[in-house]
Design a protein around this motif. Structure first.
Motif, PDB file in Angstrom:
ATOM      1  N   ALA A  63      -6.345   9.720  51.744  1.00 56.25           N
ATOM      2  CA  ALA A  63      -5.789  10.675  50.789  1.00 56.25           C
ATOM      3  C   ALA A  63      -5.939  12.100  51.303  1.00 56.25           C
ATOM      4  O   ALA A  63      -6.829  12.410  52.105  1.00 56.25           O
ATOM      5  N   LEU A  64      -5.072  12.947  50.810  1.00 61.06           N
ATOM      6  CA  LEU A  64      -5.058  14.360  51.203  1.00 61.06           C
ATOM      7  C   LEU A  64      -4.862  15.191  49.945  1.00 61.06           C
ATOM      8  O   LEU A  64      -3.796  15.150  49.318  1.00 61.06           O
ATOM      9  N   LEU A  65      -5.923  15.921  49.560  1.00 64.99           N
ATOM     10  CA  LEU A  65      -5.896  16.714  48.331  1.00 64.99           C
ATOM     11  C   LEU A  65      -6.034  18.188  48.702  1.00 64.99           C
ATOM     12  O   LEU A  65      -7.104  18.641  49.100  1.00 64.99           O
ATOM     13  N   SER A  66      -4.951  18.927  48.581  1.00 68.42           N
ATOM     14  CA  SER A  66      -4.984  20.333  48.989  1.00 68.42           C
ATOM     15  C   SER A  66      -3.703  21.033  48.567  1.00 68.42           C
ATOM     16  O   SER A  66      -2.648  20.418  48.462  1.00 68.42           O
ATOM     17  N   LYS A  67      -3.828  22.332  48.332  1.00 70.07           N
ATOM     18  CA  LYS A  67      -2.639  23.170  48.228  1.00 70.07           C
ATOM     19  C   LYS A  67      -2.056  23.345  49.623  1.00 70.07           C
ATOM     20  O   LYS A  67      -2.696  22.999  50.629  1.00 70.07           O
ATOM     21  N   ASN A  68      -0.866  23.897  49.703  1.00 75.18           N
ATOM     22  CA  ASN A  68      -0.238  24.124  51.003  1.00 75.18           C
ATOM     23  C   ASN A  68      -1.085  25.087  51.835  1.00 75.18           C
ATOM     24  O   ASN A  68      -1.461  26.160  51.353  1.00 75.18           O
ATOM     25  N   CYS A  69      -1.374  24.696  53.045  1.00 75.23           N
ATOM     26  CA  CYS A  69      -2.155  25.531  53.956  1.00 75.23           C
ATOM     27  C   CYS A  69      -2.043  24.940  55.348  1.00 75.23           C
ATOM     28  O   CYS A  69      -1.539  23.828  55.533  1.00 75.23           O
ATOM     29  N   ALA A  70      -2.545  25.671  56.334  1.00 74.90           N
ATOM     30  CA  ALA A  70      -2.494  25.195  57.712  1.00 74.90           C
ATOM     31  C   ALA A  70      -3.209  23.862  57.870  1.00 74.90           C
ATOM     32  O   ALA A  70      -2.770  22.988  58.625  1.00 74.90           O
ATOM     33  N   HIS A  71      -4.302  23.685  57.132  1.00 79.51           N
ATOM     34  CA  HIS A  71      -5.100  22.468  57.292  1.00 79.51           C
ATOM     35  C   HIS A  71      -4.426  21.250  56.668  1.00 79.51           C
ATOM     36  O   HIS A  71      -4.763  20.123  57.018  1.00 79.51           O
ATOM     37  N   TRP A  72      -3.491  21.453  55.753  1.00 74.92           N
ATOM     38  CA  TRP A  72      -2.701  20.325  55.248  1.00 74.92           C
ATOM     39  C   TRP A  72      -1.925  19.710  56.412  1.00 74.92           C
ATOM     40  O   TRP A  72      -1.937  18.500  56.624  1.00 74.92           O
ATOM     41  N   PHE A  73      -1.260  20.561  57.173  1.00 72.11           N
ATOM     42  CA  PHE A  73      -0.477  20.083  58.315  1.00 72.11           C
ATOM     43  C   PHE A  73      -1.374  19.391  59.343  1.00 72.11           C
ATOM     44  O   PHE A  73      -1.060  18.310  59.833  1.00 72.11           O
ATOM     45  N   MET A  74      -2.493  20.029  59.657  1.00 74.95           N
ATOM     46  CA  MET A  74      -3.379  19.451  60.679  1.00 74.95           C
ATOM     47  C   MET A  74      -4.014  18.154  60.191  1.00 74.95           C
ATOM     48  O   MET A  74      -4.185  17.206  60.973  1.00 74.95           O
ATOM     49  N   ALA A  75      -4.337  18.076  58.907  1.00 74.15           N
ATOM     50  CA  ALA A  75      -4.895  16.840  58.350  1.00 74.15           C
ATOM     51  C   ALA A  75      -3.872  15.713  58.402  1.00 74.15           C
ATOM     52  O   ALA A  75      -4.198  14.570  58.755  1.00 74.15           O
ATOM     53  N   ASP A  76      -2.630  16.018  58.049  1.00 80.31           N
ATOM     54  CA  ASP A  76      -1.581  14.999  58.089  1.00 80.31           C
ATOM     55  C   ASP A  76      -1.380  14.495  59.518  1.00 80.31           C
ATOM     56  O   ASP A  76      -1.233  13.291  59.759  1.00 80.31           O
ATOM     57  N   LEU A  77      -1.390  15.414  60.481  1.00 79.17           N
ATOM     58  CA  LEU A  77      -1.278  15.019  61.886  1.00 79.17           C
ATOM     59  C   LEU A  77      -2.457  14.143  62.307  1.00 79.17           C
ATOM     60  O   LEU A  77      -2.284  13.150  63.024  1.00 79.17           O
ATOM     61  N   ALA A  78      -3.658  14.514  61.854  1.00 80.62           N
ATOM     62  CA  ALA A  78      -4.850  13.738  62.204  1.00 80.62           C
ATOM     63  C   ALA A  78      -4.762  12.311  61.670  1.00 80.62           C
ATOM     64  O   ALA A  78      -5.128  11.339  62.362  1.00 80.62           O
TER      65      ALA A  78
END
Length: 547
Positions: A63-78
């Motif tokens: 799961a990924l719980l976050s507002k839009n931010c740079a780390h959302w993109f990096m987490a999704d890639l991870a």
């Protein structure tokens, strides 16, 4: 444009061929923290290693719980690099809703990013590994920053295939229990390439990510499209700085929902009243200057396409923007079709419609007028719900959208309502509320509208007042609402005429559960809350009622 078969292939291409290209621009305390494709790749690879160290089963849900931010993109890639399946969760959901999605999806871990109040949401997370980003003040579980120090970058990311399940997107849902829409890596790429074909953008375009990344429009239309294009992505720091952040970014394309564009209009009219604006636009030398200034102030001076979706936009609002030199193109799509359905585009736009079918889309109307469609990126189905999946497809594989529509002689589609939104008055007459709501929304004093009428002879309109309305006296607001009531009723059939307008005391928002995170009115919730009052409102003498 390079064609990619999966999101990871697209990202890895830019990471390898142009590692110094700017990828993510995250504002922190009014300064940008910049991540290139190379540096973002290293951070994502290290988090992928951390996920693999948890020894989760192959292709686990994360799961990924976050507002839009740079780390959302990096987490999704991870998550993709580790070969797992992402489960994005709306950052505004409460603990109970988060717990429900984690349970339904069987999520084995969760990444926590930028949030407003994680303390209230934390009880919804069960005993699973947590990675949290300290940059945004979160300290639960393993620290993203500590993992950057401890973990080696994953040398060989998972080799993503087009038919791999990549994500479960739980629909925000105006009704019922959330459903997990399954999309493959290939679906995302087919969607992204189709959208890219609509308009030429410059190399390494600037994009502005603010609509929820947990929603299909931002996920496919911005994140995935951005990775294919090698884009640089900007984010707002907060609601308070949103306008300044958008103005600084000046994105090359922009997506919005009608309510956002209505809010922009309100802000313009606060500082530049309509009469003064009309006067300035009539002066030849001033006309172009004022349009250019407004476009730049809104952050849209470089936008080659501006699209609106998720809900219908009033034609009057679209025409108002045209008057100041801004063309908004209505688009239509849904989670299940990976937003590849219909759109208007610059130079081929018909106001009041959602445009023509996108390339590769086949459509037909059911005998009842429901829109059925096929494309190359329809969902794989609803997660662990084969019967529900079966119910939304025809025998020959067309998706039943649940929307009612009609085509004109030029092939443009107009959405006339939702199958489930129709209701019957106690006269036995069916009412389709959407067109009536759009007509009422021409009034700038109305923010949100829900036309209802079950159990009473004529429909009534429940509305929340706009910011402009709240600055006026009750008498002024009542006069204006009576005017729009007469105007709208003059074009309706007898059984459709609105009997009353009821002005709500409180706004409808995500927090009180009356709109979805994508700002759509939750009709069922509003009806449940207010239905006991319909008859007493209907029986009152005045046409405009203040609750």
């Amino acid at each position: 444009m390079t064609e990619f078969s999966t999101p990871l292939e697209a990202f890895l291409h830019w990471e390898r061929t142009d590692p110094d290209r700017v990828f993510l621009k995250q504002p922190i305390n009014r300064n940008y923290r910049t991540y290139t494709y190379g540096t973002a790749g290293i951070e994502a690879r290290k988090i992928a290693t951390a996920l693999l160290d948890y020894n989760l089963p192959d292709k686990s849900q994360v799961a990924l719980l976050s507002k839009n931010c740079a780390h959302w993109f990096m987490a999704d890639l991870a998550i993709m690099m580790a070969g797992h399946v992402s489960v994005p969760i709306y950052p505004t959901l409460n603990a109970d809703s988060i717990a429900q999605i984690l349970d339904l999806s069987h999520s084995r871990a969760i990444i926590i990013g930028k949030l407003d109040d994680f303390g209230l949401q934390k009880p919804g997370i069960s005993d699973i590994p947590i990675i949290s980003v300290g940059l945004y003040g979160e300290t639960e579980g393993d620290s993203w920053e500590d993992l950057q120090q401890k973990c080696r970058p994953l040398a060989e990311p998972y080799e993503q295939r087009t038919d791999d399940l990549t994500t479960l997107i739980y629909t925000s849902g105006t009704t019922g229990r959330p459903k997990g829409v399954m999309h493959s890596a290939g679906n995302f790429m087919k969607s992204a390439h189709t959208l890219i074909s609509l308009v030429n953008l410059p190399e390494n375009p600037r994009l502005f990510s603010y609509l929820p990344l947990s929603h299909i429009a931002e996920r496919a239309g911005l994140e995935m499209r951005g990775m294919v294009l090698g884009a640089q992505i900007y984010f707002p720091e907060s609601l308070a700085t949103f306008a300044r952040d958008l103005e600084a970014a000046q994105p090359h394309s922009f997506g919005a929902v009608p309510r956002i564009m209505a809010k922009f209009q309100e802000k313009i009219l606060e500082s530049l009243p309509q009469k003064k604006l009309d006067l300035l636009l009539k002066i030849p030398l001033v006309n172009n200057w004022i349009k250019k200034k407004l476009r730049k102030k809104l952050g849209l001076s470089d936008a080659r396409i501006i699209v609106s979706g998720a809900a219908p936009m009033a034609s009057s609002l679209i025409r108002w923007y045209r008057s100041i030199g801004i063309e908004i193109n209505q688009m239509y799509g849904m989670t299940e079709d990976c937003i590849i359905s219909h759109t208007n585009v610059p130079g081929a736009d018909k106001i009041g419609t959602v445009g023509k079918p996108l390339p590769g889309v086949r459509t037909k109307l059911s005998p009842e007028g429901e829109i059925w469609l096929k494309n190359d990126c329809l969902m794989m189905g609803y997660f662990e719900a084969p019967e529900t999946t079966k119910s939304v497809f025809t025998e020959d594989g067309f998706l039943k959208t649940g929307d009612i529509g009609e085509y004109d002689h030029d092939g443009y589609l107009t959405i006339t309502g939702r199958v489930k939104d129709q209701f019957k008055t106690d006269k036995g007459k069916y009412i389709v509320p959407t067109p009536i709501e759009l007509d009422l929304s021409k009034n700038n004093y109305i923010d949100q509208i829900c036309v209802v009428g079950t159990g009473i002879p004529q429909p009534i309109a429940l509305i929340t007042p706009s910011v402009l309305a709240k600055a006026k006296t009750q008498e002024v607001l009542e006069f204006s609402l009576n005017e729009i009531l007469v105007l709208v009723n003059s074009s309706l059939e007898k059984h459709e005429k609105i009997e009353k307008i009821v002005v709500m005391k409180e706004d409808w928002n995500v927090e009180n559960g009356l709109i979805t995170p994508t700002l759509k009115v939750k009709r069922d919730s509003i009806e449940k809350l207010h239905r006991p009052y319909y008859k007493s409102w209907f029986d009152r003498k005045e046409k405009v009622i203040f609750e």
